[in-house]
Design a protein around this motif. Structure first.
Motif, PDB file in Angstrom:
ATOM      1  N   ALA A   1      -7.417 -11.021   6.053  1.00  0.00           N
ATOM      2  CA  ALA A   1      -8.538 -11.653   6.627  1.00  0.00           C
ATOM      3  C   ALA A   1      -8.324 -13.482   6.901  1.00  0.00           C
ATOM      4  N   ASN A   2      -7.151 -13.679   5.890  1.00  0.00           N
ATOM      5  CA  ASN A   2      -7.093 -15.128   6.121  1.00  0.00           C
ATOM      6  C   ASN A   2      -5.534 -15.456   7.190  1.00  0.00           C
ATOM      7  N   GLY A   3      -5.266 -14.257   7.666  1.00  0.00           N
ATOM      8  CA  GLY A   3      -3.979 -14.276   8.748  1.00  0.00           C
ATOM      9  C   GLY A   3      -2.627 -14.418   8.128  1.00  0.00           C
ATOM     10  N   LEU A   4      -2.499 -13.829   6.970  1.00  0.00           N
ATOM     11  CA  LEU A   4      -1.466 -13.576   6.010  1.00  0.00           C
ATOM     12  C   LEU A   4      -0.821 -12.094   5.884  1.00  0.00           C
ATOM     13  N   ALA A   5       0.509 -11.986   5.917  1.00  0.00           N
ATOM     14  CA  ALA A   5       0.917 -10.857   5.675  1.00  0.00           C
ATOM     15  C   ALA A   5       0.692 -10.206   4.600  1.00  0.00           C
ATOM     16  N   PRO A   6       0.491  -8.726   4.080  1.00  0.00           N
ATOM     17  CA  PRO A   6       0.221  -8.162   3.042  1.00  0.00           C
ATOM     18  C   PRO A   6       1.488  -8.461   1.901  1.00  0.00           C
ATOM     19  N   LEU A   7       1.240  -8.592   0.798  1.00  0.00           N
ATOM     20  CA  LEU A   7       2.380  -8.755  -0.391  1.00  0.00           C
ATOM     21  C   LEU A   7       2.656  -7.066  -0.575  1.00  0.00           C
ATOM     22  N   GLU A   8       4.055  -7.162  -1.083  1.00  0.00           N
ATOM     23  CA  GLU A   8       4.556  -5.876  -1.539  1.00  0.00           C
ATOM     24  C   GLU A   8       4.460  -5.713  -2.849  1.00  0.00           C
TER      25      GLU A   8
ATOM     26  N   GLU B   1      -5.519  -1.244 -10.830  1.00  0.00           N
ATOM     27  CA  GLU B   1      -4.628  -1.819 -10.515  1.00  0.00           C
ATOM     28  C   GLU B   1      -4.327  -1.730  -8.655  1.00  0.00           C
ATOM     29  N   GLN B   2      -4.455  -0.702  -8.357  1.00  0.00           N
ATOM     30  CA  GLN B   2      -4.194  -0.410  -7.015  1.00  0.00           C
ATOM     31  C   GLN B   2      -5.310  -0.920  -6.111  1.00  0.00           C
ATOM     32  N   ALA B   3      -6.453  -0.952  -6.592  1.00  0.00           N
ATOM     33  CA  ALA B   3      -7.613  -1.222  -5.727  1.00  0.00           C
ATOM     34  C   ALA B   3      -7.580  -2.863  -5.905  1.00  0.00           C
ATOM     35  N   LEU B   4      -7.281  -3.569  -6.896  1.00  0.00           N
ATOM     36  CA  LEU B   4      -7.166  -5.081  -6.615  1.00  0.00           C
ATOM     37  C   LEU B   4      -6.027  -5.145  -5.951  1.00  0.00           C
ATOM     38  N   LEU B   5      -4.964  -4.334  -5.769  1.00  0.00           N
ATOM     39  CA  LEU B   5      -3.858  -4.991  -4.668  1.00  0.00           C
ATOM     40  C   LEU B   5      -4.367  -4.690  -3.219  1.00  0.00           C
ATOM     41  N   VAL B   6      -5.105  -3.466  -3.129  1.00  0.00           N
ATOM     42  CA  VAL B   6      -5.739  -3.332  -1.784  1.00  0.00           C
ATOM     43  C   VAL B   6      -6.690  -4.461  -1.511  1.00  0.00           C
ATOM     44  N   LEU B   7      -7.444  -5.094  -2.563  1.00  0.00           N
ATOM     45  CA  LEU B   7      -8.441  -5.990  -1.921  1.00  0.00           C
ATOM     46  C   LEU B   7      -7.667  -7.314  -1.998  1.00  0.00           C
TER      47      LEU B   7
ATOM     48  N   VAL C   1       0.970  -1.387  -0.012  1.00  0.00           N
ATOM     49  CA  VAL C   1       0.064  -0.029  -0.128  1.00  0.00           C
ATOM     50  C   VAL C   1       0.808   1.338   0.136  1.00  0.00           C
ATOM     51  N   THR C   2       1.787   1.152   0.899  1.00  0.00           N
ATOM     52  CA  THR C   2       2.808   2.568   0.802  1.00  0.00           C
ATOM     53  C   THR C   2       3.379   2.571  -0.550  1.00  0.00           C
TER      54      THR C   2
END
Length: 181
Positions: A67-74, A54-60, A18-19
């Motif tokens: 929601a499944n306990g995983l770290a966000p993707l860079e 592109e950005q919205a799909l990354l956020v989703l 996100v950053t």
């Protein structure tokens, strides 16, 4: 969805997705499909729409991971152009395909050409025909509803993703997600 395992060298970590997405808003230039009419200039609404998608799909995608306990993707800047190229090539394709005419995985060849290293990589492709404000929500729901695509989104070893979008200018939009660790 498709995955491939290969060896890789260690890599440095980048800012969170996100950053990274927010800081790169003005640097991104989404791929235009070859079927689009006219030259796209900076400030073109079509570019802005693809960038937003592109950005919205990354956020989703990252929300589903959280929601499944995983770290966000860079955000993976090394594969962003590959993802955009993959999305653009799917615009005129009769059906979405991970393979070229020789039966080779296209994204694997592109990663090799770009000398991008990974241990595990995957690709999700999606197409939608009503390009409106909710298109990314529908696409993410469809991907999460498919066991093979969901597996890529929720793969715990993936740490990076590039999401490319392309439009034909008539309401069709395609997405390519390139994952790697």
């Amino acid at each position: 969805m498709f995955r491939l395992s290969l060896t890789s060298l260690s890599r440095s970590l980048a800012a969170t997705a996100v950053t990274g997405a927010l800081s790169l808003t003005f640097a991104w230039q989404p791929a235009a499909a070859t079927t689009q009419v006219g030259l796209q200039l900076p400030g073109d609404p079509a570019i802005g729409m693809l960038l937003s998608a592109e950005q919205a799909l990354l956020v989703l995608t990252n929300a589903d991971r959280a929601a499944n306990g995983l770290a966000p993707l860079e955000l993976d800047l090394d594969t962003l152009q590959i993802a955009r190229e993959r999305a653009a090539t799917q615009i005129d394709a009769p059906s979405l395909s991970h393979y070229n005419a020789n039966g080779d995985l296209v994204f694997v060849k592109l990663l090799a050409s770009a000398q991008v290293r990974y241990e595990l990589a995957g690709e999700n492709l999606a197409r939608a025909y009503d390009n409106d404000a909710a298109v990314t929500q529908r696409v993410e729901q469809a991907l999460m509803g498919s066991p093979t695509h969901r597996k890529n989104i929720l793969e715990h070893t993936f740490t990076r993703v590039a999401i490319g979008a392309a439009s034909d200018g008539t309401g069709q939009i395609t997405f390519a997600e390139v994952y790697r660790n």
